[in-house]
Design an enzyme around this catalytic site. Structure first.
Site, PDB file in Angstrom:
ATOM      1  CB  THR A   1      72.824 -91.850   7.920  1.00  0.00           C
ATOM      2  OG1 THR A   1      73.245 -90.569   8.368  1.00  0.00           O
ATOM      3  CG2 THR A   1      74.009 -92.628   7.372  1.00  0.00           C
TER       4      THR A   1
ATOM      5  N   GLY B   1      68.857 -81.946  11.814  1.00  0.00           N
ATOM      6  CA  GLY B   1      69.883 -82.908  11.427  1.00  0.00           C
ATOM      7  C   GLY B   1      69.320 -84.245  10.962  1.00  0.00           C
ATOM      8  CG  HIS B   2      72.228 -86.962   9.491  1.00  0.00           C
ATOM      9  ND1 HIS B   2      73.195 -87.773   8.986  1.00  0.00           N
ATOM     10  CD2 HIS B   2      72.785 -86.311  10.525  1.00  0.00           C
ATOM     11  CE1 HIS B   2      74.286 -87.620   9.683  1.00  0.00           C
ATOM     12  NE2 HIS B   2      74.075 -86.742  10.617  1.00  0.00           N
ATOM     13  N   GLY B   3      68.159 -87.936  10.444  1.00  0.00           N
ATOM     14  CA  GLY B   3      67.623 -89.017  11.252  1.00  0.00           C
ATOM     15  C   GLY B   3      66.883 -88.550  12.493  1.00  0.00           C
TER      16      GLY B   3
END
Lengths: 352, 352, 352
Positions: free
Chosen positions: A220, A239-241
């Protein structure tokens, strides 16, 4: 296929031969499937019996495993590593045909392609993307805008790399994986889910390998990072990050939520799930199907869902089948106690 | 990147400023990573301490969080929603290059393409397919026969949409997902599995987003339906004839079997499995890795495998680690009771 | 759509009609969704009530289900099989447009393509690959070097088949699956993971169907084999050197590690994980989300993680929610026993 003598093989892996050094070795096989010309290996002493029945021409064993074997032995410090070296010696790594730049590929005018690359049919290399030297990009792969691919990478068919991702050197991405799709980030307001722009990217460092059909979300705000030497199996979701440290092994179907940080040399079993915003230490081992919902310290071995210390988990989870018996025992005990108490009170009453 | 003053930003999200309204905001970051020019947010009060140490130029906080902060605050009713709005204000949503209809795409003569579409290289739009206005279809995507795609959709590389599926407006399908493959339906007879024709389709309603590497089966008789505003993470599998209600969130690696009906505004955690032919109510929350095997009423919060009420599950599953101790306690109790009973009978015998 | 009389349909499935043999049948639907012209089926007696309310024109029932039904009945020995046959009679299997060999496909000069194949745009058939007769290969599929595909296969869009894999006759591979990527095999030495050449291949025997987004690894030494008639759902991961026997059903998101051997006619539920080097017998049934870590004998029915006998598991896992109560009961018992023992010792002391 090249044929070597056992002695030549032993010298290559820095091992010693017990038995005939002149037997010919042309391939490798497991102890129970090996035949004439095959070298096999005994990485685990529990299979030692098979040394008597194997039809292998030679067997790689560890230092401490000296036996009066009929089959010639190659003693190496790390038998499985020696086995790998011999596989490379005899078979080499996967070969890739030289095709150059296919005229059925689409390469943007603003993209830069290094020396000696093989770019197959129906590949797209989008604007401002850079591909290093000696990369192999198989049919149908998509290299998005501004993507940076290092040297000596192999990108298999139908891989999708979204815009601005950074791929290191000697990275392998297996077929049909997606790198850099938007993170699963929505702000829910008045019953609607509003997409949050995902302005981070994905970084795959040197020597990373990604399995087939994996999905690695872009971050993000910061980047999603897989550090050097880490290997992912098939159908893994990151997942993101999230940041996976160097030299980890993530087996097939692992899922790790966003913003989790994992240390180096972790081993994560198949179908493990790890929730977001956790910190996992170094050299952590997580058993298959575990569900990790808390931070984990260095060197821990955990499993179960929820995941707990492996020693406790091994006993606790194997005791699940005893639950009905335990419950019955409790009921029996309650009855017995009630009887004991009743007798007492009866006695008391009688006594009165 | 555009720069705004905190005041401009606050006005945009209908919030109020505490502190210097003239600080410059050019991007966003988490509290612990933010630097000069970044706005950050405090969605959860447990991170309130970080307000003292953050290097952010401003922080978005909720209504009830008035503190004597050194860092300028932007007070908004829903801080996470405000954060999303500001991300859109500063960075906008993902940009897509205008490419028009690539001459390296294949568009059937009987297909209809709307206005202002971008259809990239190596895309196939098969016979009788219809694509609405302003759609973006990335390289390698396949739009099958008779598929109907609405307006303003984004279809990422290597997505496969099988024949006759219906895609609404503003739908996003991430890379390497498959929409409309045959449902897993076989009639087993005399030891052979006979394929049942799957004559239903898949309908993705308006504003649906599908992650990367998802598989959504077409229905056997009726359609598989994902209703408006619902978002799926990566590697999600949806069975044939299942209907997911509007505005649900399904996190990565969720699997839902066939013919299940889910209500609106459900949140389904990562790796959850739901068996077929169930009815899941509205606003249900299902914790990660849960295994749902029974119908679930409205507003329930459940987890565990098998999934049960979250309050009970939280205590029960966290007690798994106590099983060995519990079993030992039961054995001890049995011994103690036996002794008590023996003493009694011994006393009785003595008494005789 | 063709219309048949109930009598014609009954004759086709070798069944008997109770009621009007002349009702027209043009399609099929579930009992609660069927309308005029639809035939429905009652495979499970628990839905028998719906016979009274269904609007179907006829219903297929099993031999033993003779009722005084208002709706005409078609009595068949295996109602679900009859339903499948009628679906095929009325709708046929999926149709595929004849396209011949697209001039937008790339076929190597050394590849051999059989008679009457349809090879779509943007397909690659690499060197020395062989494709049998009447195969259909959809856009974006990649058939690697030396791959051998039998007759009458259907390979959906964006499927990747790595070099030298062997695909039998009448095999179906759904969109975006990868067949034959390297097994997840590394020799870890001094903190680095060294890739072991994976010289085995993947063999899919006759009548196998593979779902969308599956990953099937090639073997390290021997081959990974899916035997005839076995069907895999979506997002299934199969490890290197594993052998799945004939006529098995593996539901979506199953993961099986390397070197496991499974017998024939097994049914494996969604999200099941099976570790490596196991032997699973014939006709084994494994419940959804199970975690199998031990060998399993023929005809066993198991579930749970770790997986145990289904009868025990059903009771044990459903008892998890009682753990807090059980623990409280144990504590209560301990208190009661302590009191009983204390009274006794008090009595003794008093007695002294």
């Amino acid at each position: 296929m090249p044929t070597k003598t056992l002695e030549e093989v032993a010298r290559y892996v820095n091992g010693r031969v017990f038995g005939d050094p002149n037997v010919k070795i042309s391939s490798a096989a497991t102890l129970n499937k090996a035949g004439d010309g095959d070298i096999s290996f005994l990485a685990n002493l529990k299979y030692e019996k098979q040394l008597r029945t194997t039809k292998a021409s030679a067997v790689i064993v560890g230092k401490d495993t000296i036996t009066d074997s009929k089959v010639p032995l190659l003693v190496a410090e790390d038998p499985y590593f020696a086995f790998m070296q011999i596989m490379v010696l005899l078979h080499g790594h996967r070969k890739h045909k030289k095709v150059g730049i296919s005229r059925l590929a689409y390469i943007s005018d603003s993209a830069k392609i290094g020396a000696d690359c093989d770019i197959h049919n129906f590949v797209t290399v989008a604007d401002d993307a850079r591909v290093g030297d000696r990369c192999i990009i198989y049919p149908g792969a998509y290299i998005g805008e501004g993507v940076n691919v290092g040297n000596d990478c192999i990108i298999y068919p139908n891989v999708t790399i979204y815009d601005n991702c950074k791929i290191g050197n000697r990275v392998i991405i297996n077929a049909n994986s997606a790198i850099g799709e938007d993170g699963f980030g929505f702000a829910s307001h008045n019953g609607l889910h509003h997409k949050i722009p995902q302005i981070g990217s994905v970084i795959l460092e040197d020597d990373v390998e990604i399995g087939a059909c994996c999905g690695i979300e872009r971050g993000t705000l910061g980047d999603t990072i897989i550090e050097k030497g880490t290997k992912l199996g098939d159908l893994v979701a990151i997942g993101h990050g999230t940041r996976i440290g160097p030299h980890c092994l993530l087996v097939a179907q692992v899922g790790i939520s966003g913003s989790t940080i994992m240390g180096h040399h972790c081993i994560v079993g198949g179908q493990v799930g790890i929730t977001g915003h956790l910190t996992i230490g170094n050299s952590v081992m997580i058993g298959a199907q575990a569900g990790v919902i808390n931070n984990v310290g260095d060197n821990k071995v955990i499993f179960g869902s929820p995941a707990i210390d492996a020693k406790i988990a091994r006993r606790a989870y194997s005791m699940l089948k005893n639950l009905p018996d335990m419950r019955k025992s409790i009921h029996d005990l309650e009855k017995q106690i009630a009887e004991l108490e009743q007798k007492k009170s009866t006695k008391k009453k009688k006594a009165k």
